[in-house]
Scaffold this motif. Structure first.
Motif, PDB file in Angstrom:
ATOM      1  N   PRO A  86       2.583 -37.857  28.560  1.00  0.00           N
ATOM      2  CA  PRO A  86       3.043 -36.631  29.213  1.00  0.00           C
ATOM      3  C   PRO A  86       2.847 -36.634  30.727  1.00  0.00           C
ATOM      4  O   PRO A  86       3.545 -35.935  31.437  1.00  0.00           O
ATOM      5  N   SER A  87       1.930 -37.462  31.221  1.00  0.00           N
ATOM      6  CA  SER A  87       1.715 -37.510  32.669  1.00  0.00           C
ATOM      7  C   SER A  87       2.228 -38.798  33.298  1.00  0.00           C
ATOM      8  O   SER A  87       2.003 -39.049  34.468  1.00  0.00           O
ATOM      9  N   GLY A 125      -2.502 -44.708  39.783  1.00  0.00           N
ATOM     10  CA  GLY A 125      -3.621 -43.790  39.962  1.00  0.00           C
ATOM     11  C   GLY A 125      -3.134 -42.358  39.886  1.00  0.00           C
ATOM     12  O   GLY A 125      -2.129 -42.068  39.247  1.00  0.00           O
ATOM     13  N   ARG A 126      -3.841 -41.476  40.562  1.00  0.00           N
ATOM     14  CA  ARG A 126      -3.461 -40.067  40.568  1.00  0.00           C
ATOM     15  C   ARG A 126      -3.759 -39.472  41.944  1.00  0.00           C
ATOM     16  O   ARG A 126      -4.581 -39.996  42.700  1.00  0.00           O
ATOM     17  N   ALA A 175      -0.029 -40.855  38.028  1.00  0.00           N
ATOM     18  CA  ALA A 175      -0.082 -40.209  36.725  1.00  0.00           C
ATOM     19  C   ALA A 175      -0.741 -38.859  36.990  1.00  0.00           C
ATOM     20  O   ALA A 175      -1.820 -38.799  37.568  1.00  0.00           O
ATOM     21  N   THR A 176      -0.092 -37.807  36.621  1.00  0.00           N
ATOM     22  CA  THR A 176      -0.632 -36.482  36.907  1.00  0.00           C
ATOM     23  C   THR A 176      -1.380 -35.953  35.692  1.00  0.00           C
ATOM     24  O   THR A 176      -0.891 -35.093  34.977  1.00  0.00           O
ATOM     25  N   ASP A 177      -2.573 -36.487  35.477  1.00  0.00           N
ATOM     26  CA  ASP A 177      -3.348 -36.097  34.292  1.00  0.00           C
ATOM     27  C   ASP A 177      -4.300 -34.949  34.596  1.00  0.00           C
ATOM     28  O   ASP A 177      -5.281 -34.753  33.908  1.00  0.00           O
ATOM     29  N   THR A 178      -3.998 -34.176  35.598  1.00  0.00           N
ATOM     30  CA  THR A 178      -4.874 -33.059  35.993  1.00  0.00           C
ATOM     31  C   THR A 178      -4.351 -31.758  35.388  1.00  0.00           C
ATOM     32  O   THR A 178      -4.050 -30.799  36.089  1.00  0.00           O
ATOM     33  N   LEU A 179      -4.263 -31.731  34.077  1.00  0.00           N
ATOM     34  CA  LEU A 179      -3.698 -30.597  33.351  1.00  0.00           C
ATOM     35  C   LEU A 179      -4.356 -29.277  33.740  1.00  0.00           C
ATOM     36  O   LEU A 179      -3.689 -28.287  33.971  1.00  0.00           O
ATOM     37  N   GLU A 182      -8.895 -38.495  32.869  1.00  0.00           N
ATOM     38  CA  GLU A 182      -9.221 -39.899  32.648  1.00  0.00           C
ATOM     39  C   GLU A 182      -8.730 -40.827  33.753  1.00  0.00           C
ATOM     40  O   GLU A 182      -9.234 -41.927  33.881  1.00  0.00           O
ATOM     41  N   VAL A 183      -7.738 -40.419  34.500  1.00  0.00           N
ATOM     42  CA  VAL A 183      -7.129 -41.312  35.476  1.00  0.00           C
ATOM     43  C   VAL A 183      -7.859 -41.199  36.815  1.00  0.00           C
ATOM     44  O   VAL A 183      -8.023 -40.112  37.354  1.00  0.00           O
ATOM     45  N   SER A 184      -8.285 -42.344  37.326  1.00  0.00           N
ATOM     46  CA  SER A 184      -8.936 -42.398  38.639  1.00  0.00           C
ATOM     47  C   SER A 184      -7.874 -42.398  39.735  1.00  0.00           C
ATOM     48  O   SER A 184      -6.710 -42.715  39.493  1.00  0.00           O
TER      49      SER A 184
END
Length: 176
Positions: free
Chosen positions: A56-57, A72-73, A90-94, A100-102
């Motif tokens: 999703p990200s 990264g993010r 990767a925008t894993d900052t929901l 999890e992504v650095s």
């Protein structure tokens, strides 16, 4: 509950509902049709190596036509700005904090090998690790040579994922 807290609860509700709607859309569509759409899109790619974003990200197609890319993010509002940005985010900052992504998580490098080239995935000492087919990449090691179909996960949950894809046929010679 005061007005400010009510707004925060609303933001949380909208985040959860949008994710559920996305999942509902995926689950209610026909797998045969989804696979047909994936096949049609990937057959249009020029020959070369790609990362196919599957989480999703990480949605999208990244051409690996550079000698090196960094995954990264972006920094969150709670972090200082980065001196250097990754090539792909990767925008894993929901919930506005990283999961999890650095910020500089992994690097993919193209190297010459046996008269051709290969792509090597290296973990950049990320907080939660980088995985290829569920095998953790040693951040102090020489990396993992990627092969067609490898599943790459930025973190152990398999939420921020890519599939390494090698398009071999010319775009026009593969009918949908």
């Amino acid at each position: 509950m005061d007005e400010t807290n009510a707004l925060f609860v609303t933001i949380d509700r909208v985040i959860r509902l949008s994710r559920l709607k996305e999942l509902e859309f995926i689950m209610s569509s026909d797998q045969t049709e989804r696979v047909r759409e994936i096949r049609a899109a990937l057959r249009r790619l020029e020959p070369g190596a790609y990362l196919i974003g599957t989480g999703p990200s990480t949605v999208g197609i990244i051409a690996l036509d550079d000698r090196e890319i960094v995954l990264g993010r972006p920094p969150t509002v709670l972090e200082p700005p980065s001196e250097s940005a990754p090539d792909y985010w990767a925008t894993d900052t929901l919930y506005f904090v990283p999961r999890e992504v650095s910020r500089r998580h992994a690097r993919i490098t193209m190297r010459d090998a046996n008269g051709g080239s290969c792509h090597i995935l290296l973990d950049l000492h990320s907080t939660c690790g980088t995985f290829v087919n569920d095998r953790q990449v040693d951040p102090d090691g020489s990396g993992i040579i990627l092969k067609h179909g490898d599943v790459i996960s930025l973190g152990p949950s398999r939420t921020s994922t890519y599939v390494y894809y090698e398009a071999t046929a010319p775009a026009d010679s593969n009918p949908s």
